[in-house]
Design a protein around this motif. Structure first.
Motif, PDB file in Angstrom:
ATOM      1  N   ALA A  45       0.833  -1.202   0.000  1.00  0.00           N
ATOM      2  CA  ALA A  45       0.000   0.000   0.000  1.00  0.00           C
ATOM      3  C   ALA A  45       0.869   1.255   0.000  1.00  0.00           C
ATOM      4  CB  ALA A  45      -0.922   0.002   1.219  1.00  0.00           C
ATOM      5  N   PRO A  46       0.532   2.252  -0.792  1.00  0.00           N
ATOM      6  CA  PRO A  46       1.319   3.482  -0.812  1.00  0.00           C
ATOM      7  C   PRO A  46       1.051   4.335   0.427  1.00  0.00           C
ATOM      8  CG  PRO A  46      -0.563   3.701  -2.269  1.00  0.00           C
ATOM      9  CD  PRO A  46      -0.570   2.271  -1.784  1.00  0.00           C
ATOM     10  N   ILE A  47       2.044   5.133   0.777  1.00  0.00           N
ATOM     11  CA  ILE A  47       1.934   6.069   1.901  1.00  0.00           C
ATOM     12  C   ILE A  47       1.506   7.416   1.341  1.00  0.00           C
ATOM     13  CG2 ILE A  47       3.200   7.204   3.778  1.00  0.00           C
ATOM     14  CD1 ILE A  47       5.230   4.795   3.495  1.00  0.00           C
ATOM     15  N   VAL A  48       0.560   8.053   1.998  1.00  0.00           N
ATOM     16  CA  VAL A  48       0.022   9.330   1.534  1.00  0.00           C
ATOM     17  C   VAL A  48       0.289  10.414   2.574  1.00  0.00           C
ATOM     18  CG1 VAL A  48      -2.022  10.594   0.777  1.00  0.00           C
ATOM     19  CG2 VAL A  48      -1.814   8.146   0.264  1.00  0.00           C
ATOM     20  N   TYR A  49       0.907  11.502   2.155  1.00  0.00           N
ATOM     21  CA  TYR A  49       1.083  12.702   2.975  1.00  0.00           C
ATOM     22  C   TYR A  49       0.356  13.867   2.327  1.00  0.00           C
ATOM     23  CZ  TYR A  49       4.827  10.696   5.856  1.00  0.00           C
ATOM     24  OH  TYR A  49       5.546   9.942   6.732  1.00  0.00           O
ATOM     25  N   GLY A  50       0.154  14.901   3.112  1.00  0.00           N
ATOM     26  CA  GLY A  50      -0.439  16.115   2.586  1.00  0.00           C
ATOM     27  C   GLY A  50       0.557  16.960   1.826  1.00  0.00           C
ATOM     28  N   PRO A  51       0.097  18.069   1.258  1.00  0.00           N
ATOM     29  CA  PRO A  51       0.956  18.955   0.467  1.00  0.00           C
ATOM     30  C   PRO A  51       2.182  19.438   1.240  1.00  0.00           C
ATOM     31  CG  PRO A  51      -1.354  19.569   0.213  1.00  0.00           C
ATOM     32  CD  PRO A  51      -1.305  18.537   1.299  1.00  0.00           C
ATOM     33  N   THR A  52       3.253  19.638   0.529  1.00  0.00           N
ATOM     34  CA  THR A  52       4.555  20.163   0.974  1.00  0.00           C
ATOM     35  C   THR A  52       5.423  19.138   1.694  1.00  0.00           C
ATOM     36  OG1 THR A  52       4.034  21.047   3.203  1.00  0.00           O
ATOM     37  CG2 THR A  52       3.475  22.441   1.296  1.00  0.00           C
ATOM     38  N   ALA A  53       4.910  17.940   2.002  1.00  0.00           N
ATOM     39  CA  ALA A  53       5.733  16.924   2.665  1.00  0.00           C
ATOM     40  C   ALA A  53       6.871  16.498   1.745  1.00  0.00           C
ATOM     41  CB  ALA A  53       4.880  15.716   3.039  1.00  0.00           C
ATOM     42  N   HIS A 104       0.559  23.165  12.896  1.00  0.00           N
ATOM     43  CA  HIS A 104       1.346  22.306  13.792  1.00  0.00           C
ATOM     44  C   HIS A 104       2.676  21.990  13.114  1.00  0.00           C
ATOM     45  CE1 HIS A 104       2.412  19.198  16.632  1.00  0.00           C
ATOM     46  NE2 HIS A 104       2.440  18.293  15.669  1.00  0.00           N
ATOM     47  N   THR A 105       2.580  21.536  11.865  1.00  0.00           N
ATOM     48  CA  THR A 105       3.721  21.450  10.948  1.00  0.00           C
ATOM     49  C   THR A 105       3.230  21.959   9.599  1.00  0.00           C
ATOM     50  OG1 THR A 105       3.224  19.213  10.180  1.00  0.00           O
ATOM     51  CG2 THR A 105       4.619  19.399  12.147  1.00  0.00           C
ATOM     52  N   LEU A 106       4.153  22.154   8.675  1.00  0.00           N
ATOM     53  CA  LEU A 106       3.736  22.707   7.378  1.00  0.00           C
ATOM     54  C   LEU A 106       2.979  21.692   6.522  1.00  0.00           C
ATOM     55  CD1 LEU A 106       6.708  24.991   6.286  1.00  0.00           C
ATOM     56  CD2 LEU A 106       4.563  25.601   7.404  1.00  0.00           C
ATOM     57  N   GLU A 107       3.285  20.417   6.685  1.00  0.00           N
ATOM     58  CA  GLU A 107       2.604  19.399   5.877  1.00  0.00           C
ATOM     59  C   GLU A 107       1.349  18.857   6.551  1.00  0.00           C
ATOM     60  OE1 GLU A 107       4.772  17.062   8.810  1.00  0.00           O
ATOM     61  OE2 GLU A 107       5.327  18.796   7.589  1.00  0.00           O
ATOM     62  N   SER A 108       1.068  19.291   7.775  1.00  0.00           N
ATOM     63  CA  SER A 108      -0.082  18.754   8.520  1.00  0.00           C
ATOM     64  C   SER A 108      -1.357  18.813   7.684  1.00  0.00           C
ATOM     65  CB  SER A 108      -0.297  19.554   9.803  1.00  0.00           C
ATOM     66  OG  SER A 108       0.638  19.201  10.784  1.00  0.00           O
ATOM     67  N   GLU A 156     -20.706   6.401   2.026  1.00  0.00           N
ATOM     68  CA  GLU A 156     -21.246   5.805   0.794  1.00  0.00           C
ATOM     69  C   GLU A 156     -22.330   6.659   0.144  1.00  0.00           C
ATOM     70  OE1 GLU A 156     -21.032   4.445   3.776  1.00  0.00           O
ATOM     71  OE2 GLU A 156     -20.432   2.335   3.728  1.00  0.00           O
ATOM     72  N   SER A 157     -23.040   7.446   0.964  1.00  0.00           N
ATOM     73  CA  SER A 157     -24.120   8.280   0.440  1.00  0.00           C
ATOM     74  C   SER A 157     -23.634   9.656   0.009  1.00  0.00           C
ATOM     75  CB  SER A 157     -25.208   8.439   1.504  1.00  0.00           C
ATOM     76  OG  SER A 157     -24.721   9.175   2.611  1.00  0.00           O
ATOM     77  N   GLY A 158     -22.343   9.908   0.185  1.00  0.00           N
ATOM     78  CA  GLY A 158     -21.804  11.213  -0.190  1.00  0.00           C
ATOM     79  C   GLY A 158     -21.801  12.222   0.941  1.00  0.00           C
ATOM     80  N   LYS A 159     -22.158  11.796   2.141  1.00  0.00           N
ATOM     81  CA  LYS A 159     -22.207  12.700   3.291  1.00  0.00           C
ATOM     82  C   LYS A 159     -20.834  12.822   3.949  1.00  0.00           C
ATOM     83  CE  LYS A 159     -24.255  13.131   7.928  1.00  0.00           C
ATOM     84  NZ  LYS A 159     -24.361  14.601   7.878  1.00  0.00           N
ATOM     85  N   GLU A 160     -20.437  14.042   4.270  1.00  0.00           N
ATOM     86  CA  GLU A 160     -19.209  14.276   5.028  1.00  0.00           C
ATOM     87  C   GLU A 160     -19.457  13.834   6.464  1.00  0.00           C
ATOM     88  OE1 GLU A 160     -18.376  18.397   4.432  1.00  0.00           O
ATOM     89  OE2 GLU A 160     -17.555  18.092   2.406  1.00  0.00           O
ATOM     90  N   THR A 161     -18.726  12.797   6.901  1.00  0.00           N
ATOM     91  CA  THR A 161     -19.074  12.086   8.140  1.00  0.00           C
ATOM     92  C   THR A 161     -18.093  12.325   9.273  1.00  0.00           C
ATOM     93  OG1 THR A 161     -20.112  10.352   6.823  1.00  0.00           O
ATOM     94  CG2 THR A 161     -19.534   9.791   9.092  1.00  0.00           C
ATOM     95  N   ALA A 162     -16.800  12.361   8.971  1.00  0.00           N
ATOM     96  CA  ALA A 162     -15.808  12.413  10.042  1.00  0.00           C
ATOM     97  C   ALA A 162     -14.538  13.081   9.543  1.00  0.00           C
ATOM     98  CB  ALA A 162     -15.489  11.009  10.547  1.00  0.00           C
ATOM     99  N   ILE A 163     -13.775  13.623  10.489  1.00  0.00           N
ATOM    100  CA  ILE A 163     -12.436  14.109  10.164  1.00  0.00           C
ATOM    101  C   ILE A 163     -11.428  13.396  11.045  1.00  0.00           C
ATOM    102  CG2 ILE A 163     -13.004  16.377   9.237  1.00  0.00           C
ATOM    103  CD1 ILE A 163     -12.380  17.565  12.009  1.00  0.00           C
ATOM    104  N   PHE A 164     -10.312  13.037  10.440  1.00  0.00           N
ATOM    105  CA  PHE A 164      -9.160  12.491  11.151  1.00  0.00           C
ATOM    106  C   PHE A 164      -8.163  13.651  11.198  1.00  0.00           C
ATOM    107  CE2 PHE A 164     -11.512   9.202   9.061  1.00  0.00           C
ATOM    108  CZ  PHE A 164     -11.688   8.266  10.067  1.00  0.00           C
ATOM    109  N   SER A 165      -8.150  14.313  12.343  1.00  0.00           N
ATOM    110  CA  SER A 165      -7.563  15.654  12.421  1.00  0.00           C
ATOM    111  C   SER A 165      -6.096  15.681  12.799  1.00  0.00           C
ATOM    112  CB  SER A 165      -8.369  16.509  13.403  1.00  0.00           C
ATOM    113  OG  SER A 165      -8.451  15.880  14.672  1.00  0.00           O
ATOM    114  N   GLY A 166      -5.473  14.504  13.005  1.00  0.00           N
ATOM    115  CA  GLY A 166      -4.060  14.486  13.338  1.00  0.00           C
ATOM    116  C   GLY A 166      -3.764  15.342  14.545  1.00  0.00           C
TER     117      GLY A 166
END
Length: 468
Positions: free
Chosen positions: A72-80, A110-114, A122-132
């Motif tokens: 599985a690939p590792i995914v980071y946010g922008p600027t990482a 918190h950091t620049l890439e955070s 499944e229904s297209g509803k925004e359900t949760a955030i994983f906020s780090g």
């Protein structure tokens, strides 16, 4: 869809396992991969992505080992900018797992890439955030860790964090579930709630940082009262960004039983630190001279990081029989990968060999009360907030985390008593002082929790500044 929070109390850390149909994602995994691989096998699903909210400072993530074992690939946010292959996502980029989607929200501060990962069901509803470490329950991530790497002041980073929260998080619906990377007890924040899951709406009402009227107020409040970060944090960031040895190799090298003779020779030849992980109640009665006590049954890994600091330090272990693998695992979570072995059959084998043994004088709170007088010197190693709430009258406030700064100021000709809240931290301090030749002290069993029940005079205000 299934969301599982995998919470590790010692680190106050939350990893997340998400499944939809025959695919899965894992967010911010711990160092050891076995629990995740077992879940994947049990559910009969394939790991599609490993998401990292940022380069963690307080623990070493399992992203690299997990990626090697699953593909599985590792995914980071922008600027990482990791030193290994990874997907560096764009802001608002969407990743599909089964029938659900995860949207990347770049939330620097918190950091620049955070980044925060928004789950769309499944229904297209925004359900949760994983906020780090962007948003905690009751707090936000400290903005003083990335100053050097970002070439920014902590005030500038705090301003970035304010913008991230205001523009990316606060506009989201109140019924969205917040899954943070840490809870109460983590050094990544200062005011976290004991809960580990909440709604965003409740956080808007109760989180002091989200209630600030403007950026200036936010910066002031977020930075106020921040203690210095543990010194091992930078080394963990480097490992998470640059790579590390496979956990299985670390475990195999560490699970090396040594008899008393070989243990002693290895210590002398290698300059290894002897780490005794037994409970304080056992340690003080007898231990190998110059060994340091950090009990496994407590906030073990964070205190190892704070006290030992250098992740390259060779370590020899004294453990309760059968706990060796757990100790090595928990050390690896904060980057201490250089365990050379452990004392076979525990401290009893050392004692039975007839080798030298050291002890620390420990007395009960009642005995302390009987001996206490106006000339008694007392050192309180709790953190500042605990001391300010209540303390022994005229006690010296000397936090354990700052022991390297104050240990050298002690006069070994003058007796003192030392305590924390319950005895865990004071025995760490006692073992460190003892190893440095400072021995004219008594450690108080049960700490301030027991002292409170005695007649020893206590104060509810901060006493005048004093020096040792």
């Amino acid at each position: 869809m299934k969301i599982e929070q995998i919470y590790t109390g010692c680190l106050a850390q939350g990893a997340y396992y998400i499944v939809s149909e025959n695919e899965a994602a894992i967010i911010d995994p711990l160092r050891e991969t076995k629990p995740y691989l077992e879940r994947l096998e049990k559910d009969g699903v394939k790991l599609k992505y490993i998401f990292e909210t940022h380069f963690h400072a307080d623990f070493v993530s399992g992203h690299l080992d997990l990626s090697k074992k699953t593909g599985a690939p590792i995914v980071y946010g922008p600027t990482a900018e990791p030193d290994f292959d990874a997907i560096i996502a764009e802001d608002n980029q969407i990743f599909t797992i089964g029938k659900i989607k995860i949207k990347v929200l770049h939330t620097p501060g918190h950091t620049l890439e955070s980044s925060t990962f928004l789950l769309i069901d499944e229904s297209g509803k925004e359900t949760a955030i994983f906020s780090g470490d962007t948003l905690f329950l009751g707090d936000v991530g400290r903005p003083d860790l990335a100053q050097k790497a970002a070439h920014m002041t902590q005030e500038e980073l705090a301003g970035l964090l304010y913008d991230s929260l205001k523009n990316k998080i606060v506009p989201l619906a109140d019924d969205i579930t917040v899954y943070p990377a840490h809870g109460a007890g983590s050094a990544c924040g200062k005011n976290m709630q004991k809960e580990t899951v909440d709604t965003l709406g409740n956080q808007k009402k109760t989180n002091y940082a989200l209630k600030q009227p403007n950026k200036e107020s936010f910066i002031k409040e977020v930075l106020d009262g921040l203690s210095a970060p543990p010194k091992y944090f930078g080394m963990n960031v480097a490992m998470n960004k640059g790579g590390y040895d496979d956990f299985e190799n670390v475990l195999e090298k560490g699970k090396n039983p040594l008899n008393a003779e070989d243990f002693e020779k290895t210590a002398e030849d290698s300059g290894a630190l002897i780490l005794d992980t037994r409970a304080a109640a056992d340690f003080h009665k007898g231990f190998i001279p110059n060994s340091i006590n950090i009990g496994l049954k407590g906030d073990f890994a964070p205190w190892v990081g704070a006290m030992i600091v250098d992740v390259q330090q060779p370590i020899l272990l004294v453990c309760e029989n059968g706990s060796e693998e757990e100790v090595i695992t928990r050390l690896s979570r904060v980057g201490f990968d250089h365990v050379l072995g452990y004392l076979e059959d525990g401290f009893e084998s050392w004692k039975n060999s007839g080798k030298e043994i050291d002890t620390i004088q420990r007395i009960s709170a009642d005995e302390f009360a009987e001996k206490f007088n106006e000339n008694s010197k007392v050192i309180d190693v709790r953190k500042e907030s605990e001391y300010e709430a209540e303390h022994v009258n005229e006690a010296f406030r000397r936090p354990l985390s700052e022991i390297n700064d104050w240990a050298g100021t002690l006069d070994n000709n003058e007796h003192f008593s030392i305590h924390c809240a319950g005895g865990y931290r004071s025995m760490i301090a006692a073992s460190i002082l003892n190893s440095r030749g400072i021995r004219n002290f008594t450690e108080i069993e049960g700490g301030f929790n027991k002292i409170k029940e005695t007649s020893v005079p206590k104060s509810n205000f901060v006493c005048q500044s004093k020096t040792l």
